[in-house]
Design a protein around this motif. Structure first.
Motif, PDB file in Angstrom:
ATOM      1  N   ALA A  18      -2.614  11.253 105.211  1.00 34.15           N
ATOM      2  CA  ALA A  18      -1.499  10.584 104.544  1.00 34.15           C
ATOM      3  C   ALA A  18      -0.341  11.552 104.358  1.00 34.15           C
ATOM      4  O   ALA A  18      -0.527  12.698 103.946  1.00 34.15           O
ATOM      5  CB  ALA A  18      -1.946  10.047 103.197  1.00 34.15           C
ATOM      6  N   LYS A  19       0.882  11.069 104.685  1.00 29.86           N
ATOM      7  CA  LYS A  19       2.099  11.840 104.429  1.00 29.86           C
ATOM      8  C   LYS A  19       2.826  11.192 103.267  1.00 29.86           C
ATOM      9  O   LYS A  19       3.194  10.014 103.339  1.00 29.86           O
ATOM     10  CB  LYS A  19       3.013  11.824 105.652  1.00 29.86           C
ATOM     11  N   ASN A  20       3.031  11.932 102.194  1.00 31.23           N
ATOM     12  CA  ASN A  20       3.743  11.443 101.013  1.00 31.23           C
ATOM     13  C   ASN A  20       5.083  12.147 100.937  1.00 31.23           C
ATOM     14  O   ASN A  20       5.135  13.355 100.690  1.00 31.23           O
ATOM     15  CB  ASN A  20       2.933  11.741  99.750  1.00 31.23           C
ATOM     16  N   ASN A  21       6.143  11.412 101.131  1.00 35.75           N
ATOM     17  CA  ASN A  21       7.460  12.050 101.109  1.00 35.75           C
ATOM     18  C   ASN A  21       7.942  12.306  99.685  1.00 35.75           C
ATOM     19  O   ASN A  21       7.911  11.420  98.830  1.00 35.75           O
ATOM     20  CB  ASN A  21       8.495  11.197 101.861  1.00 35.75           C
ATOM     21  N   LEU A  22       8.395  13.535  99.441  1.00 34.61           N
ATOM     22  CA  LEU A  22       8.989  13.879  98.143  1.00 34.61           C
ATOM     23  C   LEU A  22      10.504  13.793  98.196  1.00 34.61           C
ATOM     24  O   LEU A  22      11.130  13.174  97.341  1.00 34.61           O
ATOM     25  CB  LEU A  22       8.585  15.305  97.733  1.00 34.61           C
ATOM     26  N   PHE A  23      11.096  14.458  99.198  1.00 37.78           N
ATOM     27  CA  PHE A  23      12.553  14.537  99.311  1.00 37.78           C
ATOM     28  C   PHE A  23      12.926  14.509 100.790  1.00 37.78           C
ATOM     29  O   PHE A  23      12.173  14.993 101.627  1.00 37.78           O
ATOM     30  CB  PHE A  23      13.077  15.852  98.710  1.00 37.78           C
ATOM     31  N   GLU A  24      14.115  14.002 101.064  1.00 35.03           N
ATOM     32  CA  GLU A  24      14.513  13.894 102.462  1.00 35.03           C
ATOM     33  C   GLU A  24      16.032  13.835 102.587  1.00 35.03           C
ATOM     34  O   GLU A  24      16.702  13.184 101.794  1.00 35.03           O
ATOM     35  CB  GLU A  24      13.900  12.619 103.058  1.00 35.03           C
ATOM     36  N   SER A  25      16.554  14.500 103.592  1.00 34.12           N
ATOM     37  CA  SER A  25      17.951  14.363 104.009  1.00 34.12           C
ATOM     38  C   SER A  25      17.968  14.587 105.510  1.00 34.12           C
ATOM     39  O   SER A  25      16.919  14.812 106.124  1.00 34.12           O
ATOM     40  CB  SER A  25      18.838  15.387 103.303  1.00 34.12           C
ATOM     41  N   GLU A  26      19.163  14.579 106.109  1.00 31.06           N
ATOM     42  CA  GLU A  26      19.214  14.894 107.541  1.00 31.06           C
ATOM     43  C   GLU A  26      18.913  16.368 107.785  1.00 31.06           C
ATOM     44  O   GLU A  26      18.581  16.777 108.890  1.00 31.06           O
ATOM     45  CB  GLU A  26      20.577  14.510 108.139  1.00 31.06           C
ATOM     46  N   ARG A  27      18.987  17.194 106.716  1.00 24.19           N
ATOM     47  CA  ARG A  27      18.795  18.638 106.865  1.00 24.19           C
ATOM     48  C   ARG A  27      17.342  19.072 106.746  1.00 24.19           C
ATOM     49  O   ARG A  27      16.952  20.107 107.281  1.00 24.19           O
ATOM     50  CB  ARG A  27      19.632  19.378 105.814  1.00 24.19           C
ATOM     51  N   MET A  28      16.531  18.311 106.016  1.00 20.84           N
ATOM     52  CA  MET A  28      15.120  18.679 105.836  1.00 20.84           C
ATOM     53  C   MET A  28      14.338  17.497 105.286  1.00 20.84           C
ATOM     54  O   MET A  28      14.907  16.546 104.754  1.00 20.84           O
ATOM     55  CB  MET A  28      14.965  19.848 104.862  1.00 20.84           C
ATOM     56  N   PHE A  29      13.014  17.554 105.442  1.00 17.13           N
ATOM     57  CA  PHE A  29      12.172  16.700 104.609  1.00 17.13           C
ATOM     58  C   PHE A  29      11.125  17.561 103.940  1.00 17.13           C
ATOM     59  O   PHE A  29      10.783  18.646 104.435  1.00 17.13           O
ATOM     60  CB  PHE A  29      11.535  15.541 105.380  1.00 17.13           C
ATOM     61  N   CYS A  30      10.639  17.083 102.793  1.00 17.07           N
ATOM     62  CA  CYS A  30       9.572  17.750 102.050  1.00 17.07           C
ATOM     63  C   CYS A  30       8.508  16.709 101.752  1.00 17.07           C
ATOM     64  O   CYS A  30       8.772  15.726 101.052  1.00 17.07           O
ATOM     65  CB  CYS A  30      10.128  18.352 100.771  1.00 17.07           C
ATOM     66  N   ASP A  31       7.325  16.905 102.330  1.00 13.26           N
ATOM     67  CA  ASP A  31       6.210  15.963 102.189  1.00 13.26           C
ATOM     68  C   ASP A  31       5.014  16.648 101.541  1.00 13.26           C
ATOM     69  O   ASP A  31       4.914  17.880 101.529  1.00 13.26           O
ATOM     70  CB  ASP A  31       5.735  15.482 103.567  1.00 13.26           C
ATOM     71  N   VAL A  32       4.074  15.842 101.057  1.00 10.04           N
ATOM     72  CA  VAL A  32       2.723  16.315 100.746  1.00 10.04           C
ATOM     73  C   VAL A  32       1.778  15.634 101.724  1.00 10.04           C
ATOM     74  O   VAL A  32       1.733  14.398 101.782  1.00 10.04           O
ATOM     75  CB  VAL A  32       2.319  15.994  99.295  1.00 10.04           C
ATOM     76  N   TYR A  33       1.091  16.442 102.523  1.00  7.08           N
ATOM     77  CA  TYR A  33       0.088  15.910 103.447  1.00  7.08           C
ATOM     78  C   TYR A  33      -1.266  15.946 102.742  1.00  7.08           C
ATOM     79  O   TYR A  33      -1.657  16.982 102.189  1.00  7.08           O
ATOM     80  CB  TYR A  33      -0.022  16.760 104.710  1.00  7.08           C
ATOM     81  N   CYS A  34      -1.984  14.826 102.794  1.00  8.23           N
ATOM     82  CA  CYS A  34      -3.309  14.728 102.171  1.00  8.23           C
ATOM     83  C   CYS A  34      -4.334  14.418 103.253  1.00  8.23           C
ATOM     84  O   CYS A  34      -4.224  13.400 103.938  1.00  8.23           O
ATOM     85  CB  CYS A  34      -3.315  13.618 101.126  1.00  8.23           C
ATOM     86  N   LEU A  35      -5.301  15.310 103.390  1.00  8.40           N
ATOM     87  CA  LEU A  35      -6.294  15.172 104.460  1.00  8.40           C
ATOM     88  C   LEU A  35      -7.691  15.059 103.863  1.00  8.40           C
ATOM     89  O   LEU A  35      -8.196  16.001 103.228  1.00  8.40           O
ATOM     90  CB  LEU A  35      -6.278  16.370 105.405  1.00  8.40           C
ATOM     91  N   GLU A  36      -8.321  13.935 104.093  1.00  8.02           N
ATOM     92  CA  GLU A  36      -9.747  13.816 103.777  1.00  8.02           C
ATOM     93  C   GLU A  36     -10.525  14.679 104.788  1.00  8.02           C
ATOM     94  O   GLU A  36     -10.008  15.004 105.870  1.00  8.02           O
ATOM     95  CB  GLU A  36     -10.198  12.359 103.901  1.00  8.02           C
ATOM     96  N   PRO A  37     -11.762  15.038 104.449  1.00 11.90           N
ATOM     97  CA  PRO A  37     -12.582  15.771 105.428  1.00 11.90           C
ATOM     98  C   PRO A  37     -12.602  15.028 106.766  1.00 11.90           C
ATOM     99  O   PRO A  37     -12.778  13.810 106.797  1.00 11.90           O
ATOM    100  CB  PRO A  37     -13.971  15.785 104.766  1.00 11.90           C
ATOM    101  N   GLY A  38     -12.381  15.764 107.838  1.00 14.17           N
ATOM    102  CA  GLY A  38     -12.401  15.167 109.174  1.00 14.17           C
ATOM    103  C   GLY A  38     -11.050  14.684 109.664  1.00 14.17           C
ATOM    104  O   GLY A  38     -10.905  14.404 110.863  1.00 14.17           O
ATOM    105  N   GLN A  39     -10.066  14.568 108.785  1.00 11.30           N
ATOM    106  CA  GLN A  39      -8.746  14.091 109.217  1.00 11.30           C
ATOM    107  C   GLN A  39      -7.900  15.268 109.745  1.00 11.30           C
ATOM    108  O   GLN A  39      -8.142  16.424 109.412  1.00 11.30           O
ATOM    109  CB  GLN A  39      -8.019  13.395 108.060  1.00 11.30           C
ATOM    110  N   ALA A  40      -6.905  14.915 110.575  1.00  9.46           N
ATOM    111  CA  ALA A  40      -6.108  15.962 111.210  1.00  9.46           C
ATOM    112  C   ALA A  40      -4.731  15.441 111.587  1.00  9.46           C
ATOM    113  O   ALA A  40      -4.514  14.234 111.722  1.00  9.46           O
ATOM    114  CB  ALA A  40      -6.805  16.474 112.468  1.00  9.46           C
TER     115      ALA A  40
END
Lengths: 105, 105
Positions: A18-40
């Motif tokens: 899962a990608k959870n977006n925190l902040f975003e503009s055309e210059r950057m994005f800041c996400d939190v990636y959440c990986l269960e065991p086995g995910q990639a």
């Protein structure tokens, strides 16, 4: 002020990383990636964007240009523009990453 | 692979807030800011760069466009291009922040 607490803004998904977006503009994005065991996130490249991964929780395995390392909390990984990079949670525990990419592709 | 462990790559300085660079390109920089009690980054603005602060340790006080909040570990703050922003450690404990700015000004 735009503030997010990562622990309250990072959901996991059974189907895939899962990608959870925190902040975003055309210059950057800041996400939190959440990986269960086995995910990639499969190995891929961005021609003109740099990425930083920062491990918040867990011990995910990073791959950058063919080199692989499993890294725990507090580690930051640099995946520069053009590099083949990805991350896999090969552990038995959940993993959470702060991810910044610039510019947004 | 370029990897830094934040705990082993973040020094404090008695004279002023210390900026420890982890990664840098023309597209972004990623630093660890270390603030002893009483230290601060004065309020300033970048016309064309966004900044993200992520609190690793401590409870620094952020200011963005006149609004102030003290935030603990796990909080991320967005200081978009053009915003007046800064951070001050008004607590009695050390503070460490992961800071990404894009593009590098």
């Amino acid at each position: 002020m735009h503030v997010h607490h990562v622990g309250r803004h990072s959901d996991f998904a059974a189907a895939k990383m899962a990608k959870n977006n925190l902040f975003e503009s055309e210059r950057m994005f800041c996400d939190v990636y959440c990986l269960e065991p086995g995910q990639a996130q499969r190995v891929h490249a961005h021609a003109a964007s740099d990425k930083v991964y920062y491990v918040i929780e867990g011990a995910p395995t990073f791959e950058v240009d063919g080199e692989r390392q499993s890294l725990g909390p507090g580690n930051a990984v640099w995946a520069p523009a053009g590099s083949d990079h990805g991350v896999a949670n090969e552990s038995g525990d959940r993993a959470r990453l702060l991810v910044v990419m610039a510019p947004r592709p």
